[in-house]
Design a protein around this motif. Structure first.
Motif, PDB file in Angstrom:
ATOM      1  N   PHE A  29       1.184  -1.296  -0.449  1.00  0.00           N
ATOM      2  CA  PHE A  29      -0.090  -0.198   0.106  1.00  0.00           C
ATOM      3  C   PHE A  29       0.687   1.454  -0.168  1.00  0.00           C
ATOM      4  O   PHE A  29       0.167   2.597  -0.112  1.00  0.00           O
ATOM      5  N   THR A  30       2.366   1.261   0.063  1.00  0.00           N
ATOM      6  CA  THR A  30       2.500   2.097   0.437  1.00  0.00           C
ATOM      7  C   THR A  30       2.732   3.021  -0.982  1.00  0.00           C
ATOM      8  O   THR A  30       3.105   2.868  -2.030  1.00  0.00           O
ATOM      9  N   PHE A  31       2.292   4.284  -0.066  1.00  0.00           N
ATOM     10  CA  PHE A  31       2.275   5.587  -2.187  1.00  0.00           C
ATOM     11  C   PHE A  31       2.828   6.580  -1.066  1.00  0.00           C
ATOM     12  O   PHE A  31       3.238   6.720  -0.351  1.00  0.00           O
ATOM     13  N   ALA A  32       4.253   6.977  -2.704  1.00  0.00           N
ATOM     14  CA  ALA A  32       4.560   8.479  -2.169  1.00  0.00           C
ATOM     15  C   ALA A  32       3.380   9.542  -2.491  1.00  0.00           C
ATOM     16  O   ALA A  32       3.347   9.920  -2.601  1.00  0.00           O
ATOM     17  N   ASN A  33       3.648  10.318  -0.793  1.00  0.00           N
ATOM     18  CA  ASN A  33       2.495  10.754  -1.178  1.00  0.00           C
ATOM     19  C   ASN A  33       2.566  12.062   0.153  1.00  0.00           C
ATOM     20  O   ASN A  33       3.086  11.870   1.973  1.00  0.00           O
ATOM     21  N   ASP A  34       2.276  12.791   0.024  1.00  0.00           N
ATOM     22  CA  ASP A  34       2.337  14.236   0.943  1.00  0.00           C
ATOM     23  C   ASP A  34       0.967  14.741   1.044  1.00  0.00           C
ATOM     24  O   ASP A  34      -0.221  15.730  -0.047  1.00  0.00           O
TER      25      ASP A  34
END
Length: 346
Positions: A29-34
């Motif tokens: 589920f890891t998503f580079a996200n701010d």
């Protein structure tokens, strides 16, 4: 510890989130996200009752508000739209009932993007690999042909009524947009065959997440269609991009969040832009949203309005059959160039 491959074990995100041992987000589920966003008290508001008023001054004011909303934000809060609050609450509740069904009663696996009913846990492509989204969903085509999950039984009648009432609101909004674009009366209706307009119902279920900054509900995207209608259960999570910044959307109860979509950008020859938006998640509360995507008739080949092309001197977008556009988007291409970019004429 939570399973590392929840879908392989037949779990929805809802099931995963309810695991008592869940302390962190599984790597899938890891998503580079701010997920940070700013609050805005300037999100446009359009009063639908004024738009359909016999009072010329009120209607003129509503048309101006609608024009500015489409031009400046591509997003607005629609109030006094006439759709009963009880119906809006019912479609939220019935959609929630769908997600509470046993797995074998709510799983509609799509064999292709053209399947009219589909459900499951969302995926997206990012950095050349597939990630899982922190949401479960159900989607069905509801107009011009109506499809709906079999259960819960009341969902069919509620979705049918909601889509029918929404079409009346849609036609009035598009009539106002047509006037603001100074198009010949009836030309948008005829060109896009709005009597047979395409509608897609989608419900999204976002359970609490232990690490909301490490995943995402839905990545930044634009919508197919002309106007998208969104309602929710009062839990915030939708963010829109405006002038390069992300803003939280706050809407009063019984209002509808409306955004301009890809085919309004195409038809208006770029005057109204399709707006990027995303769904973020939180640690505390379940969010459920119900979306109604509203587009031209499925078989219409959409291109810029002939009248607007004459004024501009050239078309800024190429033509494409609407249903082909929809099915390409539903095939889940979040990375690379999307349809809208591919149709732009340099």
């Amino acid at each position: 510890m939570a399973p590392t491959a929840p879908l392989a074990n037949g779990l929805y995100v809802k099931d995963l989130a309810q695991s008592p041992d869940l302390k962190s987000v599984p790597s899938e589920f890891t998503f580079a996200n701010d997920s940070k966003g700013s609050n805005s008290d300037t999100l446009p508001v359009v009063d639908f009752s004024m738009l359909v008023s016999d009072n010329a001054d009120q209607r003129s004011k509503a048309l101006l508000d609608l024009a500015k909303a489409c031009e400046d934000w591509g997003f607005f809060v629609l109030i006094n739209h006439g759709i009963p609050e009880t119906l809006m609450e019912a479609i939220i509740d019935a959609s929630l009932e769908f997600f509470d069904l046993p797995e074998d009663e709510k799983r509609y696996e799509a064999k292709s993007a053209s399947d009219p009913v589909k459900s499951g846990t969302g995926t997206a492509n990012a950095a050349n690999h597939k990630i899982l989204l922190w949401r479960d969903f159900v989607k069905s085509y509801v107009h011009p042909r109506f499809y709906c999950p079999d259960k819960p039984r009341r969902l069919r009648d509620i979705v049918s009524e909601y889509s029918e009432r929404s079409r009346s609101v849609l036609r009035e909004l598009l009539q106002g947009i047509s006037e603001n674009l100074e198009l010949e009366a009836g030309s948008m209706d005829e060109t896009l065959n709005l009597d047979s307009c395409f509608q897609l119902y989608a419900a999204n279920f976002y359970p609490p997440c232990p690490e909301p900054d490490l995943t995402i509900g839905i990545p930044p995207h634009t919508d197919h269609g002309l106007l998208t209608f969104l309602i929710h259960n009062g839990v915030a999570g939708l963010q829109i991009q405006h002038k390069g910044e992300w803003f939280h959307t706050n809407s009063p109860k019984n209002s509808i969040l409306v955004n301009t979509a890809d085919h309004l950008e195409i038809f208006s020859n770029g005057r109204y832009k399709s707006v990027k938006h995303r769904a973020v998640v939180n640690t505390e509360a379940t969010r459920i949203s119900v979306v109604l995507a509203n587009g031209p008739a499925p078989e219409v080949v959409v291109s810029p309005s002939v009248e607007l092309v004459k004024r501009d001197g050239r078309a800024l977008y190429g033509p494409m059959k609407y249903i082909e556009y929809v099915e390409t988007m539903l095939s889940n291409r979040y990375d690379g160039k999307g349809n809208l970019e591919c149709l732009k004429i340099q």
